[in-house]
Design a protein around this motif. Structure first.
Motif: not given
Lengths: 199, 199
Positions: A76-78, A80-82, A85, A119-120
């Motif tokens: 899965n994407e780690r 990338v935002t909607r 994408r 993560q941020d």
């Protein structure tokens, strides 16, 4: 392409997301559909010489003898935002285009410092500062790509990055790689090997 | 605790981050340091009965016979921000406290729909809407925990979630689990088994 792991979900020419993680093995040796043109150590230890590369999707068909075998899994994407994408899917090409007779396998390992960031923090370095996605978008659809993860598998490389393009787009690919290697994100790369291929 | 995979990096009682992913095997059968008190299917298929659970860090020492064997790997954070991590690290306990004689192994698989969401969409469901981290913080330090990932390993469960607590904190743990199961995030859980243990 061995569709065994993707046959249940339709894939478009645009490379629509497939649900299940896909294990992929890259074996460098004397057999394989790709000829090895060069193997260069960008940072850290290189890989042994090989004349050919076999790329095997799924668990079967891995060459019995190889100078080196690297394993990764698409996942899965780690970051990338909607919105990102949607931009990527609108422009990207799938693997396996007839004209894409040049390829690059670039195994990468990042530092412990990178992996200990939250993560941020990693996202901020990856995109806000380094513009990894925005830069990559400039080279679509010419360069097709797939990312494979290896760290959780205990592999020597965290990422196996794969790219395909037509010979006339090779200069563009060099430019892309050069730009990414100058970013903040790349300060966290501890090991990188650059393998160029042709078929 | 087998420190083989963490010996190179200091770990505090607070469970400071260890750099390398740690593979962990959970084997349900007739042997292991934990007695199985109950196995319940929360959603989807259960697991076969077992009287004991062995928890093995690293690749060696996995029981030769077991009713079921689940594998996961501890990995980098996927959603937690720096600010959230600081709150967690300030309050959390490490595994292996002498008083923590109760435990729960809760294997979870999420839906394809979840995995196809982009990173920002999953984060928004996980914390902005479901307050997974904020809720969990209320139960620290009583409940110690570790998350193991299995999806990229081709395992039947995406996550193997592990919790330890003292008997007097069992009611609090039930409350925590009950609250999380009511969240938006849990609408994406496709399979969940709840295994309770004691030693």
């Amino acid at each position: 392409m061995n569709r065994r792991y993707s046959s249940k979900v339709p894939t478009s020419d645009r490379g629509t997301l497939v649900s299940a993680p896909l294990p992929v093995t890259f074996a460098g040796g004397s057999e394989g559909e790709w000829r090895v043109e060069s193997i260069a150590a960008v940072r850290g230890e290189a890989l042994p010489d090989a004349s050919h590369l076999a790329v095997v999707e799924g668990p079967d068909g891995i060459p019995a003898t190889a100078a080196w075998v690297l394993r990764g899994v698409s996942s899965n994407e780690r970051y990338v935002t909607r919105a990102e994408r949607e931009q990527l899917v609108a422009k990207q090409s799938a693997l396996g285009r007839a004209e894409a007779t040049r390829a690059a396998l670039i195994p990468i390992t990042k530092s412990d410092v990178w992996w200990e960031l939250s993560q941020d923090e990693r996202r901020e370095i990856f995109e806000e500062r380094s513009r990894h996605i925005a830069t990559g978008l400039e080279y679509l659809p010419a360069v097709a790509r797939r990312l494979h993860h290896g760290r959780d598998l205990g592999e020597p490389f965290d990422f196996l990055t794969w790219f395909e393009y037509a010979p006339e787009d090779a200069a563009g690919f060099e430019e892309l790689v050069g730009r990414l290697r100058e970013t903040d994100e790349w300060r966290y790369v501890a090991r990188e090997v650059d393998i160029r291929l042709a078929r």
